[in-house]
Scaffold this motif. Structure first.
Motif, PDB file in Angstrom:
ATOM      1  N   ARG A  18     -35.489  21.870   9.295  1.00  0.00           N
ATOM      2  CA  ARG A  18     -36.038  20.581   9.347  1.00  0.00           C
ATOM      3  C   ARG A  18     -35.101  20.283  10.917  1.00  0.00           C
ATOM      4  O   ARG A  18     -34.105  20.496  11.454  1.00  0.00           O
ATOM      5  N   PRO A  19     -36.729  19.106  11.509  1.00  0.00           N
ATOM      6  CA  PRO A  19     -36.291  19.135  13.445  1.00  0.00           C
ATOM      7  C   PRO A  19     -35.070  17.850  13.232  1.00  0.00           C
ATOM      8  O   PRO A  19     -35.034  17.093  12.444  1.00  0.00           O
ATOM      9  N   LEU A  20     -34.613  17.980  14.189  1.00  0.00           N
ATOM     10  CA  LEU A  20     -33.143  17.187  14.600  1.00  0.00           C
ATOM     11  C   LEU A  20     -33.867  16.055  14.339  1.00  0.00           C
ATOM     12  O   LEU A  20     -34.712  15.578  15.003  1.00  0.00           O
ATOM     13  N   ARG A  21     -32.677  15.186  13.696  1.00  0.00           N
ATOM     14  CA  ARG A  21     -33.694  13.777  14.230  1.00  0.00           C
ATOM     15  C   ARG A  21     -32.710  13.353  15.285  1.00  0.00           C
ATOM     16  O   ARG A  21     -31.361  13.492  15.650  1.00  0.00           O
ATOM     17  N   VAL A  22     -33.166  12.284  16.238  1.00  0.00           N
ATOM     18  CA  VAL A  22     -32.591  11.457  17.382  1.00  0.00           C
ATOM     19  C   VAL A  22     -32.293  10.540  17.043  1.00  0.00           C
ATOM     20  O   VAL A  22     -32.660   9.197  16.738  1.00  0.00           O
ATOM     21  N   SER A  23     -31.012  10.456  17.455  1.00  0.00           N
ATOM     22  CA  SER A  23     -29.945   9.117  16.987  1.00  0.00           C
ATOM     23  C   SER A  23     -29.308   8.846  18.544  1.00  0.00           C
ATOM     24  O   SER A  23     -28.394   9.238  18.607  1.00  0.00           O
ATOM     25  N   LYS A  24     -29.796   7.830  19.252  1.00  0.00           N
ATOM     26  CA  LYS A  24     -29.102   7.520  20.687  1.00  0.00           C
ATOM     27  C   LYS A  24     -28.110   6.852  20.485  1.00  0.00           C
ATOM     28  O   LYS A  24     -27.600   6.115  19.591  1.00  0.00           O
ATOM     29  N   GLY A  25     -27.303   6.907  21.122  1.00  0.00           N
ATOM     30  CA  GLY A  25     -25.772   6.245  20.927  1.00  0.00           C
ATOM     31  C   GLY A  25     -25.819   4.932  21.748  1.00  0.00           C
ATOM     32  O   GLY A  25     -27.141   4.418  22.752  1.00  0.00           O
ATOM     33  N   GLY A  26     -25.175   4.448  21.679  1.00  0.00           N
ATOM     34  CA  GLY A  26     -25.543   3.205  22.151  1.00  0.00           C
ATOM     35  C   GLY A  26     -26.128   1.921  21.839  1.00  0.00           C
ATOM     36  O   GLY A  26     -26.229   0.589  21.838  1.00  0.00           O
ATOM     37  N   VAL A  27     -27.210   2.156  20.042  1.00  0.00           N
ATOM     38  CA  VAL A  27     -27.549   1.253  19.217  1.00  0.00           C
ATOM     39  C   VAL A  27     -26.931   1.331  18.534  1.00  0.00           C
ATOM     40  O   VAL A  27     -26.520   2.159  18.318  1.00  0.00           O
ATOM     41  N   VAL A  28     -27.275   0.157  17.619  1.00  0.00           N
ATOM     42  CA  VAL A  28     -26.729   0.242  16.660  1.00  0.00           C
ATOM     43  C   VAL A  28     -28.176   0.199  15.535  1.00  0.00           C
ATOM     44  O   VAL A  28     -28.943  -0.657  15.665  1.00  0.00           O
ATOM     45  N   TYR A  29     -27.106   0.836  14.437  1.00  0.00           N
ATOM     46  CA  TYR A  29     -28.154   1.635  13.189  1.00  0.00           C
ATOM     47  C   TYR A  29     -27.502   1.083  12.166  1.00  0.00           C
ATOM     48  O   TYR A  29     -26.486   1.025  11.501  1.00  0.00           O
ATOM     49  N   TYR A  30     -28.415   0.680  11.072  1.00  0.00           N
ATOM     50  CA  TYR A  30     -28.859   0.570   9.386  1.00  0.00           C
ATOM     51  C   TYR A  30     -29.172   1.898   9.041  1.00  0.00           C
ATOM     52  O   TYR A  30     -29.768   1.977   8.762  1.00  0.00           O
ATOM     53  N   VAL A  31     -27.648   2.551   8.432  1.00  0.00           N
ATOM     54  CA  VAL A  31     -27.931   3.877   8.122  1.00  0.00           C
ATOM     55  C   VAL A  31     -27.816   3.446   6.107  1.00  0.00           C
ATOM     56  O   VAL A  31     -26.649   2.626   5.622  1.00  0.00           O
ATOM     57  N   LEU A  32     -28.200   4.098   5.271  1.00  0.00           N
ATOM     58  CA  LEU A  32     -28.487   4.374   3.547  1.00  0.00           C
ATOM     59  C   LEU A  32     -29.019   5.460   3.549  1.00  0.00           C
ATOM     60  O   LEU A  32     -29.559   6.090   3.497  1.00  0.00           O
ATOM     61  N   ASN A  33     -28.374   6.237   2.133  1.00  0.00           N
ATOM     62  CA  ASN A  33     -28.558   6.506   1.395  1.00  0.00           C
ATOM     63  C   ASN A  33     -28.729   6.684  -0.322  1.00  0.00           C
ATOM     64  O   ASN A  33     -27.162   5.652  -0.621  1.00  0.00           O
ATOM     65  N   ARG A  34     -29.588   7.431  -1.338  1.00  0.00           N
ATOM     66  CA  ARG A  34     -29.640   6.651  -2.656  1.00  0.00           C
ATOM     67  C   ARG A  34     -29.538   7.817  -3.152  1.00  0.00           C
ATOM     68  O   ARG A  34     -30.121   9.084  -3.197  1.00  0.00           O
ATOM     69  N   ALA A  35     -29.471   8.055  -3.960  1.00  0.00           N
ATOM     70  CA  ALA A  35     -29.202   8.407  -5.275  1.00  0.00           C
ATOM     71  C   ALA A  35     -30.345   9.900  -6.317  1.00  0.00           C
ATOM     72  O   ALA A  35     -31.125   8.479  -6.034  1.00  0.00           O
ATOM     73  N   ASN A  36     -30.716  10.661  -5.988  1.00  0.00           N
ATOM     74  CA  ASN A  36     -31.849  11.017  -7.193  1.00  0.00           C
ATOM     75  C   ASN A  36     -31.845  10.270  -8.306  1.00  0.00           C
ATOM     76  O   ASN A  36     -30.619  10.737  -8.776  1.00  0.00           O
ATOM     77  N   ALA A  37     -33.203  10.454  -8.130  1.00  0.00           N
ATOM     78  CA  ALA A  37     -33.634   9.907  -9.461  1.00  0.00           C
ATOM     79  C   ALA A  37     -33.247   8.477  -9.807  1.00  0.00           C
ATOM     80  O   ALA A  37     -32.576   7.854 -11.008  1.00  0.00           O
ATOM     81  N   ARG A  38     -33.082   7.594  -9.510  1.00  0.00           N
ATOM     82  CA  ARG A  38     -31.635   6.348  -9.553  1.00  0.00           C
ATOM     83  C   ARG A  38     -30.281   6.344  -9.805  1.00  0.00           C
ATOM     84  O   ARG A  38     -30.282   5.321 -10.869  1.00  0.00           O
ATOM     85  N   MET A  39     -29.896   7.771 -10.481  1.00  0.00           N
ATOM     86  CA  MET A  39     -29.048   8.092 -10.812  1.00  0.00           C
ATOM     87  C   MET A  39     -27.586   7.407 -10.731  1.00  0.00           C
ATOM     88  O   MET A  39     -27.203   6.818  -9.418  1.00  0.00           O
ATOM     89  N   THR A  40     -26.827   6.537 -11.789  1.00  0.00           N
ATOM     90  CA  THR A  40     -25.335   6.342 -11.290  1.00  0.00           C
ATOM     91  C   THR A  40     -24.465   7.506 -10.311  1.00  0.00           C
ATOM     92  O   THR A  40     -23.909   8.514 -10.990  1.00  0.00           O
ATOM     93  N   ILE A  41     -23.917   7.412  -9.331  1.00  0.00           N
ATOM     94  CA  ILE A  41     -22.908   8.167  -8.586  1.00  0.00           C
ATOM     95  C   ILE A  41     -21.747   7.444  -8.552  1.00  0.00           C
ATOM     96  O   ILE A  41     -20.924   8.466  -8.418  1.00  0.00           O
TER      97      ILE A  41
END
Length: 145
Positions: free
Chosen positions: A3-26
């Motif tokens: 997978r190509p590397l994601r560009v993430s600049k320093g000094g910038v605020v980010y909203y980050v999230l990750n969801r479980a596969n198939a909406r399962m409870t983790i």
């Protein structure tokens, strides 16, 4: 093909999230949430980043992060997701059984003060919208409590 590397600049605020596969409870029990909070601290020690806010929900998590250097965001969120996945699989005795998350964490740069406040309100009220609590302050699995 990697997978190509994601560009993430320093000094910038980010909203980050990750969801479980198939909406399962983790995150099912208190110890699941506590282990993830401990993991946040552990990964932060290895991959320092400014953590403005976080909320852990039963099938996903949200964070507002402010990396200082380029690629700090990718290093932190990648390490958090990978380590959590390995530990979750080991804890449930299903190592090698597939993906825990839908994919890599998603990140969105926050470019204005108004957007920042909108994102923070959205994240803070997530457990209320989900019907888990009647007031955001009552949700124990966040940086607010």
């Amino acid at each position: 093909m990697p997978r190509p590397l994601r560009v993430s600049k320093g000094g910038v605020v980010y909203y980050v999230l990750n969801r479980a596969n198939a909406r399962m409870t983790i995150f099912e029990k208190e110890s699941d949430y506590q282990a993830f909070e401990n993991l946040i601290v552990e990964v932060h020690e290895r991959r320092p980043i400014r953590i403005i806010d976080y909320w852990i929900m039963p099938n996903h998590w949200h964070m507002v992060l402010w990396p200082e250097q380029d690629d700090d965001l990718s290093a932190f969120s990648g390490c958090l997701t990978m380590t959590h996945t390995k530990r979750w699989h080991a804890n449930h005795g299903i190592t090698g059984s597939g993906h825990l998350y839908q994919g890599h964490s998603k990140s969105f740069p926050i470019q204005t003060d108004r957007h920042y406040y909108t994102v923070c309100r959205y994240v803070v009220h997530n457990p209320v919208r989900a019907g888990l609590v009647d007031r955001a302050e009552k949700w124990p699995w966040s940086s607010v409590t």
